[in-house]
Enzyme design. Structure first.
Site, mmCIF file in Angstrom:
data_model
loop_
_atom_site.group_PDB
_atom_site.id
_atom_site.type_symbol
_atom_site.label_atom_id
_atom_site.label_comp_id
_atom_site.label_asym_id
_atom_site.label_seq_id
_atom_site.Cartn_x
_atom_site.Cartn_y
_atom_site.Cartn_z
ATOM 1 N N ASN A 1 0.857 -1.190 0.000
ATOM 2 C CA ASN A 1 0.000 0.000 0.000
ATOM 3 C C ASN A 1 0.896 1.244 0.000
ATOM 4 O O ASN A 1 1.545 1.571 0.989
ATOM 5 C CB ASN A 1 -0.900 -0.042 1.251
ATOM 6 C CG ASN A 1 -1.866 1.116 1.309
ATOM 7 O OD1 ASN A 1 -1.524 2.239 0.951
ATOM 8 N ND2 ASN A 1 -3.072 0.851 1.785
ATOM 9 N N LYS B 1 0.145 3.935 2.785
ATOM 10 C CA LYS B 1 0.649 3.584 4.120
ATOM 11 C C LYS B 1 2.157 3.789 4.172
ATOM 12 O O LYS B 1 2.690 4.332 5.128
ATOM 13 C CB LYS B 1 0.386 2.092 4.403
ATOM 14 C CG LYS B 1 -1.019 1.741 4.789
ATOM 15 C CD LYS B 1 -1.056 0.251 5.160
ATOM 16 C CE LYS B 1 -2.438 -0.238 5.443
ATOM 17 N NZ LYS B 1 -2.477 -1.666 5.770
ATOM 18 N N ASP C 1 -1.945 -3.971 9.738
ATOM 19 C CA ASP C 1 -3.296 -4.190 9.224
ATOM 20 C C ASP C 1 -4.194 -3.168 9.903
ATOM 21 O O ASP C 1 -4.032 -2.880 11.087
ATOM 22 C CB ASP C 1 -3.782 -5.613 9.504
ATOM 23 C CG ASP C 1 -4.909 -5.985 8.543
ATOM 24 O OD1 ASP C 1 -4.644 -6.069 7.322
ATOM 25 O OD2 ASP C 1 -6.060 -6.137 8.993
ATOM 26 N N GLY D 1 -8.311 5.439 1.089
ATOM 27 C CA GLY D 1 -9.345 4.706 1.820
ATOM 28 C C GLY D 1 -10.536 5.580 2.191
ATOM 29 O O GLY D 1 -11.115 6.263 1.335
ATOM 30 N N ASP E 1 -10.480 8.224 4.116
ATOM 31 C CA ASP E 1 -10.092 9.595 4.495
ATOM 32 C C ASP E 1 -11.148 10.633 4.083
ATOM 33 O O ASP E 1 -11.434 11.542 4.863
ATOM 34 C CB ASP E 1 -8.743 9.976 3.850
ATOM 35 C CG ASP E 1 -7.547 9.429 4.629
ATOM 36 O OD1 ASP E 1 -7.744 8.870 5.720
ATOM 37 O OD2 ASP E 1 -6.409 9.566 4.131
ATOM 38 N N LYS F 1 -2.116 14.732 9.546
ATOM 39 C CA LYS F 1 -2.742 13.426 9.791
ATOM 40 C C LYS F 1 -1.827 12.590 10.682
ATOM 41 O O LYS F 1 -2.283 11.912 11.605
ATOM 42 C CB LYS F 1 -3.021 12.709 8.456
ATOM 43 C CG LYS F 1 -3.666 11.352 8.648
ATOM 44 C CD LYS F 1 -3.986 10.631 7.345
ATOM 45 C CE LYS F 1 -4.488 9.217 7.623
ATOM 46 N NZ LYS F 1 -4.696 8.408 6.422
ATOM 47 N N HIS G 1 -4.264 6.776 13.870
ATOM 48 C CA HIS G 1 -4.201 5.439 14.452
ATOM 49 C C HIS G 1 -2.882 4.754 14.101
ATOM 50 O O HIS G 1 -2.226 4.145 14.924
ATOM 51 C CB HIS G 1 -5.386 4.614 13.929
ATOM 52 C CG HIS G 1 -5.523 4.646 12.426
ATOM 53 N ND1 HIS G 1 -5.515 5.814 11.708
ATOM 54 C CD2 HIS G 1 -5.634 3.659 11.501
ATOM 55 C CE1 HIS G 1 -5.611 5.550 10.422
ATOM 56 N NE2 HIS G 1 -5.698 4.251 10.264
ATOM 57 N N ARG G 2 -2.473 4.918 12.821
ATOM 58 C CA ARG G 2 -1.268 4.230 12.332
ATOM 59 C C ARG G 2 -0.023 4.761 13.028
ATOM 60 O O ARG G 2 0.835 3.992 13.458
ATOM 61 C CB ARG G 2 -1.169 4.416 10.801
ATOM 62 C CG ARG G 2 -0.023 3.664 10.148
ATOM 63 C CD ARG G 2 -0.195 3.588 8.643
ATOM 64 N NE ARG G 2 -1.456 2.944 8.296
ATOM 65 C CZ ARG G 2 -2.535 3.587 7.874
ATOM 66 N NH1 ARG G 2 -2.525 4.886 7.671
ATOM 67 N NH2 ARG G 2 -3.653 2.932 7.615
HETATM 68 P P1 IMP Z 1 -5.392 -3.390 4.837
HETATM 69 O O1 IMP Z 1 -4.720 -3.076 6.157
HETATM 70 O O2 IMP Z 1 -4.431 -3.501 3.721
HETATM 71 O O3 IMP Z 1 -6.370 -4.493 4.961
HETATM 72 O O4 IMP Z 1 -6.257 -2.119 4.421
HETATM 73 C C1 IMP Z 1 -6.685 -1.206 5.312
HETATM 74 C C2 IMP Z 1 -7.935 -0.514 4.766
HETATM 75 O O5 IMP Z 1 -8.536 0.173 5.868
HETATM 76 C C3 IMP Z 1 -7.609 0.576 3.748
HETATM 77 O O6 IMP Z 1 -7.647 0.088 2.431
HETATM 78 C C4 IMP Z 1 -8.712 1.586 4.013
HETATM 79 O O7 IMP Z 1 -9.890 1.189 3.390
HETATM 80 C C5 IMP Z 1 -8.890 1.489 5.528
HETATM 81 N N1 IMP Z 1 -7.964 2.401 6.213
HETATM 82 C C6 IMP Z 1 -6.904 2.052 6.996
HETATM 83 N N2 IMP Z 1 -6.246 3.143 7.405
HETATM 84 C C7 IMP Z 1 -6.876 4.194 6.875
HETATM 85 C C8 IMP Z 1 -6.629 5.592 6.923
HETATM 86 O O8 IMP Z 1 -5.660 6.090 7.499
HETATM 87 N N3 IMP Z 1 -7.513 6.358 6.255
HETATM 88 C C9 IMP Z 1 -8.582 5.849 5.591
HETATM 89 N N4 IMP Z 1 -8.828 4.568 5.480
HETATM 90 C C10 IMP Z 1 -7.982 3.713 6.125
#
Ligand code: IMP
Length: 198
Positions: free
Chosen positions: A10, A13, A73, A154, A156, A176, A181-182
């Site tokens: 991603n 991320k 995740d 995502g 956002d 941000k 959270h991240r």
């Molecule tokens: P995964 O961890 O690859 O399964 O994907 C996490 C999914 O959660 C992302 O594709 C978004 O849909 C959502 N997500 C996670 N973190 C964020 C963020 O910081 N902003 C918006 N959506 C998020």
């Protein structure tokens, strides 16, 4: 300097973590990405929880390379939808496209007056065969009624953090990164590595 890999495909991320990492000058570690070793395998995400998925990703990379790594995740939990889309956040709609995911979410929330939601993140750090650690972070907020696309990824464009007037999509990555959270989870991971002879 110690090398550590962020196991993700991603790009958003990766960008958030790299910007945070660089602005904080963590000189003890060299943060590397999958591109640096041309690692192109598709990373599994078939677990039943955020934690299981994070573990799967790190384990998968570690078993193939035996290099120290961490993975993440994350997802959105909406109170009115009993925590959905949760681990299915990136694949909530049929197309898995983020605009379709948001449209589906908003249509399922038409009757929700509280709009309460949470972004959740868990990192899995794998240092060697034996040592695996987890770090969590969350960001509470509300889901807007309109999609406001500007930057980010995502959900956002529809996530308004508590005490904010704007969605995450309307603020820049540095801002941000002060609340997300991240980054909350990642800071715990960095602190852990800093306190240990790695
Ligand atoms: P995964 O961890 O690859 O399964 O994907 C996490 C999914 O959660 C992302 O594709 C978004 O849909 C959502 N997500 C996670 N973190 C964020 C963020 O910081 N902003 C918006 N959506 C998020």
């Amino acid at each position: 300097m110690n090398k550590i890999f962020f196991v993700t495909n991603n790009v958003f991320k990766e960008q958030e973590i790299r910007i945070f990492f660089q602005s904080n000058q963590y000189q003890k570690f060299n943060l590397l990405s999958l591109k640096d070793i041309d690692f192109r395998d598709s990373i599994p995400e078939s677990g039943n929880s955020f934690k299981e998925n994070a573990l799967l990703k790190s384990e998968f990379f570690f078993q193939k390379t035996h290099l120290p790594c961490f993975s993440e995740d994350s997802g959105l939990k909406v109170e009115y939808l009993n925590g959905k889309p949760g681990i299915y956040s990136s694949r909530y709609s049929k197309t898995k496209n983020s605009m379709d995911n948001m449209k589906k979410l908003l249509s399922n929330m038409i009757k929700d007056t509280s709009r309460k939601a949470e972004l959740f993140s868990v990192f899995c750090l794998k240092i060697n065969e034996k040592d695996t650690y987890f770090f969590k972070g969350k960001l509470s907020g509300k889901i807007s009624r309109k999609i406001i696309v500007n930057q980010g990824f995502g959900y956002d464009p529809i996530f308004i953090p508590n005490h904010y007037k704007h969605t995450l999509s309307e603020i820049n990555i540095d801002k941000k990164n002060k609340i997300s959270h991240r980054i909350k989870a990642f800071k715990k991971l960095i602190q852990f590595l800093n306190n240990r002879n790695f």
